[in-house]
Enzyme design. Structure first.
Site, PDB file in Angstrom:
ATOM      1  CG  HIS A 100      -2.351   0.524   0.794  1.00  0.00           C
ATOM      2  ND1 HIS A 100      -3.485   0.317   1.544  1.00  0.00           N
ATOM      3  CD2 HIS A 100      -2.750   1.300  -0.266  1.00  0.00           C
ATOM      4  CE1 HIS A 100      -4.510   0.925   0.968  1.00  0.00           C
ATOM      5  NE2 HIS A 100      -4.092   1.524  -0.130  1.00  0.00           N
ATOM      6  CG  ASP A 128      -6.229  -0.668   4.642  1.00  0.00           C
ATOM      7  OD1 ASP A 128      -6.022  -1.685   5.315  1.00  0.00           O
ATOM      8  OD2 ASP A 128      -5.326  -0.045   4.032  1.00  0.00           O
ATOM      9  CG  HIS A 130      -4.116  -2.242   8.567  1.00  0.00           C
ATOM     10  ND1 HIS A 130      -4.238  -3.179   7.567  1.00  0.00           N
ATOM     11  CD2 HIS A 130      -3.776  -2.913   9.693  1.00  0.00           C
ATOM     12  CE1 HIS A 130      -3.956  -4.382   8.064  1.00  0.00           C
ATOM     13  NE2 HIS A 130      -3.681  -4.259   9.355  1.00  0.00           N
ATOM     14  CG  ASP A 132      -2.410   1.676   5.449  1.00  0.00           C
ATOM     15  OD1 ASP A 132      -2.088   0.974   6.429  1.00  0.00           O
ATOM     16  OD2 ASP A 132      -2.792   1.186   4.366  1.00  0.00           O
ATOM     17  CG  HIS A 145       2.559  -1.565   4.426  1.00  0.00           C
ATOM     18  ND1 HIS A 145       1.955  -2.796   4.239  1.00  0.00           N
ATOM     19  CD2 HIS A 145       3.020  -1.574   5.710  1.00  0.00           C
ATOM     20  CE1 HIS A 145       2.027  -3.512   5.348  1.00  0.00           C
ATOM     21  NE2 HIS A 145       2.666  -2.807   6.252  1.00  0.00           N
ATOM     22  CG  ASP A 234      -4.846  -3.179   2.333  1.00  0.00           C
ATOM     23  OD1 ASP A 234      -4.844  -4.409   2.131  1.00  0.00           O
ATOM     24  OD2 ASP A 234      -4.029  -2.608   3.081  1.00  0.00           O
ATOM     25  CG  ASP A 236      -5.304  -5.400   4.902  1.00  0.00           C
ATOM     26  OD1 ASP A 236      -6.199  -4.542   5.007  1.00  0.00           O
ATOM     27  OD2 ASP A 236      -4.094  -5.141   5.100  1.00  0.00           O
ATOM     28  CD  GLU A 279      -0.161  -4.279   1.693  1.00  0.00           C
ATOM     29  OE1 GLU A 279       0.351  -5.401   1.909  1.00  0.00           O
ATOM     30  OE2 GLU A 279       0.437  -3.199   1.923  1.00  0.00           O
TER      31      GLU A 279
HETATM   32  N1  ARG Z   1      -0.508  -0.070  11.414  1.00  0.00           N
HETATM   33  C1  ARG Z   1       0.502  -1.019  11.085  1.00  0.00           C
HETATM   34  C2  ARG Z   1       1.789  -0.313  10.715  1.00  0.00           C
HETATM   35  O1  ARG Z   1       1.792   0.886  10.610  1.00  0.00           O
HETATM   36  C3  ARG Z   1       0.066  -1.955   9.972  1.00  0.00           C
HETATM   37  C4  ARG Z   1      -0.133  -1.307   8.634  1.00  0.00           C
HETATM   38  C5  ARG Z   1      -0.625  -2.255   7.603  1.00  0.00           C
HETATM   39  N2  ARG Z   1      -0.754  -1.591   6.330  1.00  0.00           N
HETATM   40  C6  ARG Z   1      -1.120  -2.192   5.201  1.00  0.00           C
HETATM   41  N3  ARG Z   1      -1.155  -1.431   4.117  1.00  0.00           N
HETATM   42  N4  ARG Z   1      -1.422  -3.456   5.144  1.00  0.00           N
HETATM   43  O2  ARG Z   1       2.804  -0.931  10.518  1.00  0.00           O
HETATM   44 MN    MN Z   2      -3.442  -0.584   3.559  1.00  0.00          MN
HETATM   45 MN    MN Z   3      -4.381  -3.045   5.401  1.00  0.00          MN
END
Ligand code: ARG
Ligand code: MN
Ligand code: MN
Ligand code: MN
Length: 312
Positions: A100, A128, A130, A132, A145, A234, A236, A279
């Protein structure tokens, strides 16, 4: 309609190998031929999967807690010029990632192209698990990411061109035009950033409470009619049941049907200007190879729905 494709085989925004293999896996499973033959798009830029190896330095020590900072900065800078090129010619932009972090480039380039062409500020729908939106300082992992939204909104900045200093005002997006859907694993520092900036976010809690139908009505109402929309998806965001092959899976996510529905609603607005799918990691297959295949299939479905495939 013209579709600008950017296939990004890049994984430097996180530590696991394999996300760079996603564009080829998605293309081999027939995604681009379907977009051309079934949805009728004229494809541009679809012949190459970009690896950007010329931009990855031999040595890339951490900077402000960021891992692979020079590589991610220069690769996303190149991606920004690619998406800008498509967007400024009036093409809908499809980017197949990649992790990402590449959204720094896809959104920066599209935002600039849309400003130039339409004189409009673009909105972003970020689907997502998350947020990010860590800054280099709030990030626990140092993985970029987890930071793209901070750089795109200007919450994180650096003066040095080597470390995202190339991002100019006309490439940024406003926190008021950003909407999250599907959140369920947000770091404490990110929660503070979301709260302090009044950023609109629909978590899995909201989806359970209101249902995906009402959530999409509220999300689109927040953005407002007739605003160009960049959808950054994303994989996920989907529950690991549908998308197990991804680097940071989180249980309790969207069903594939809910993911598809989000994309159908965004398509229906007629305001979509760009889509990212990121992702997918075909090399992470918890249950033999079934997981990878299922995740690639889910990714293809998401993209087709965003680009206008309908059930009837
Ligand atoms: N919040 C966590 C981090 O900053 C996980 C981020 C996951 N991001 C993603 N694009 N899958 O490391
Ligand atoms: Mn993401
Ligand atoms: Mn994510
Ligand atoms: Mn259509």
């Amino acid at each position: 309609e013209d579709l600008g494709v950017v296939a990004v085989g890049f994984s430097g925004g996180q530590c696991k190998e394999g996300v760079d293999a996603a564009p080829s896996a998605l293309i081999e499973s027939g995604l681009l031929t379907q977009l051309r033959d079934e949805l009728g798009y004229n494809l541009h830029g679809h012949d190459t999967v970009h690896l950007y190896t010329d931009l990855v330095p031999e040595s890339d020590p951490d900077y402000r807690n960021m891992k692979n900072p020079r590589a991610v900065s220069s690769v996303t800078r190149r991606i920004a010029s690619q998406t800008y090129e498509h967007a400024s010619k009036g093409r809908l932009v499809l980017t197949l990632g990649g992790d990402h972090s590449i959204a720094v480039g896809t959104i920066a380039g599209t935002a600039k192209g849309i400003r130039e062409r339409l004189g409009r500020e673009m909105a972003v729908i970020w689907v997502d698990a998350h947020a990010d939106i860590n800054t280099p300082e709030t990030s626990g992992s140092g993985n970029i990411h987890g930071m793209p939204v901070a750089f795109l909104t200007g919450l994180a900045k650096d003066d040095n061109e080597e470390f995202f200093g190339w991002i100019q005002d006309d490439m940024r997006i406003s926190v008021r035009k950003l909407v999250y859907i599907g959140l369920r694993d947000v770091d404490p520092g990110e929660k503070r950033i979301l709260r302090e900036n009044g950023i609109k976010a629909f978590s899995m809690f909201d989806i359970d409470r209101y249902g995906i139908g009402r959530v999409m009505e509220m999300a689109l109402a927040h953005i407002g009619n007739d605003t160009p929309i960049h959808l950054s998806f994303d994989v996920d965001a989907l529950d690991p049941m549908w998308a197990p092959s991804t680097g940071t899976p989180v249980r309790g996510g969207l069903t594939l049907r809910e993911g598809d529905y989000i994309c159908e609603c965004v398509h229906e607005t007629g305001s979509l200007v760009a889509v990212d799918l990121v992702e997918v990691n075909p090399k992470l297959a918890p249950v033999e190879d079934v997981g990878a295949h299922e995740t690639v299939r889910a990714g293809c479905s998401i993209v087709r729905c965003a680009l206008g495939e309908s059930l009837l």
